[in-house]
Write a protein that holds these residues in place. Structure first.
Motif, PDB file in Angstrom:
ATOM      1  N   ASN A 151     -17.535 -22.942  -3.750  1.00  0.00           N
ATOM      2  CA  ASN A 151     -17.169 -22.538  -2.400  1.00  0.00           C
ATOM      3  C   ASN A 151     -18.113 -23.171  -1.391  1.00  0.00           C
ATOM      4  O   ASN A 151     -19.303 -23.352  -1.683  1.00  0.00           O
ATOM      5  N   LEU A 179     -14.849 -11.290  -0.792  1.00  0.00           N
ATOM      6  CA  LEU A 179     -14.002 -12.046  -1.708  1.00  0.00           C
ATOM      7  C   LEU A 179     -12.832 -12.727  -1.005  1.00  0.00           C
ATOM      8  O   LEU A 179     -12.448 -13.839  -1.354  1.00  0.00           O
ATOM      9  N   LEU A 226     -13.423 -16.279   0.163  1.00  0.00           N
ATOM     10  CA  LEU A 226     -13.739 -17.319  -0.804  1.00  0.00           C
ATOM     11  C   LEU A 226     -12.501 -18.140  -1.155  1.00  0.00           C
ATOM     12  O   LEU A 226     -11.446 -17.590  -1.468  1.00  0.00           O
ATOM     13  N   SER A 255     -18.069 -18.398  -7.589  1.00  0.00           N
ATOM     14  CA  SER A 255     -18.016 -17.728  -6.285  1.00  0.00           C
ATOM     15  C   SER A 255     -19.184 -18.117  -5.393  1.00  0.00           C
ATOM     16  O   SER A 255     -19.087 -18.113  -4.172  1.00  0.00           O
ATOM     17  N   GLU A 294     -10.839 -17.486  -4.408  1.00  0.00           N
ATOM     18  CA  GLU A 294     -10.067 -16.250  -4.541  1.00  0.00           C
ATOM     19  C   GLU A 294      -8.752 -16.309  -3.765  1.00  0.00           C
ATOM     20  O   GLU A 294      -7.934 -15.386  -3.849  1.00  0.00           O
TER      21      GLU A 294
END
Length: 296
Positions: free
Chosen positions: A166, A2, A5, A140, A8
């Motif tokens: 992403n 995460l 990304l 994501s 995020e």
């Protein structure tokens, strides 16, 4: 993964979001949202490929199927259900499948997104075929539920598309066409219902609308296959008939009734001065395209 990304990551322009005035928050969000259009513009060639997949599926009596979890899944369902009144499609023609089922539209079922087998099983349950196009949606780009669905779709030789936010998303490698909308970090860290969600909704709107144009559900820039299921849509239907043909309201309303509330048939009847049956045959021989029917 995460922390790697972009969706995020912390947004350096909003580190003091909680100290901003309400107007400053809104100005900042508005400025950040401008990145959405740029991100989409850069992916137009991929979006075109995805749209052509959908058109090919429709021409083979196949379906366009959106698959997602959480916000992404809800956006897919939203676009799918709106195709019915807008373009007169059957509920089966464009479908939205969300992890956790329709209950997840209004109750969070976030755990369901971690099960790739569930994604595959949901496609099995609708008898997915090689004539269908499956679009996996996940900001994501790594959601197991969506990856499982894409893997199953590939095994059935269906056309596959991924929409993520992403770069080099894991999900991209499981789709024949990968759309990566690089909208950057969110104003509220990790809240992908914001820029990421906005970009996804816009792209779904583009794919469904352009594909419907591609199969004859639009004449000029009018909805000519809309389902007049309420008073507002009935009036819109009559106005569309008036605008296209140049007749007055009373004439449009009369032909609206004669055509059994089918706008494209009413248009052909008026412009070619033909019967209901002749209009149906002309449209059938023109694959449903009004412009082609009028040229014959």
């Amino acid at each position: 993964m995460l922390e790697k990304l972009t969706t995020e990551a912390r947004n350096q322009h909003t580190m003091h979001l909680d100290e901003m005035t309400t107007l400053d928050i809104l100005r900042t969000m508005n400025k950040e949202d401008q990145q959405v259009l740029t991100a989409i513009k850069e992916q137009l060639p991929q979006i075109e490929k995805a749209t052509k997949y959908a058109i090919e599926s429709f021409n083979k009596n196949g379906r366009l199927i959106y698959v997602g979890a959480g916000t992404s899944g809800r956006l897919g369902v939203l676009d799918a259900v709106e195709c019915v009144p807008t373009f007169g499609t059957s509920p089966e023609m464009v479908q939205g499948i969300i992890a956790g089922g329709m209950k997840a539209l209004y109750e969070a079922a976030e755990g369901a997104e971690d099960d790739p087998e569930l994604g595959a099983n949901d496609l099995k349950s609708i008898q997915l075929s090689e004539n269908d196009t499956v679009i996996g949606i996940a900001a994501s780009g790594r959601t197991p539920y969506v990856i499982g669905a894409l893997q199953y779709a590939n095994s059935k030789k269906a056309s596959t598309v991924s929409i993520s936010c992403n770069k080099d998303a894991v999900m991209s490698q499981y789709a024949s066409v990968a759309i990566e909308l690089l909208t950057g970090s969110e104003v509220l860290t990790g809240s992908t219902r914001l820029k990421a969600g906005t970009s996804q909704k816009m792209v779904l709107n583009m794919i469904s609308t352009a594909s419907m144009v591609g199969i004859g559900k639009v004449y000029q820039n009018f909805m000519v296959d809309l389902k007049p299921t309420n008073e507002k849509l009935e009036e819109r239907s009559k106005r569309n008939i008036m605008e296209v043909t140049g007749v007055d309201y009373e004439t449009a309303a009369s032909y609206f009734e004669k055509s059994k509330h089918q706008v494209k048939i009413a248009i052909v009847m008026i412009l070619l001065q033909c019967s209901y049956e002749d209009a149906i045959n002309k449209l059938k021989n023109s694959d449903g395209f009004v412009r082609r029917a009028l040229a014959k």
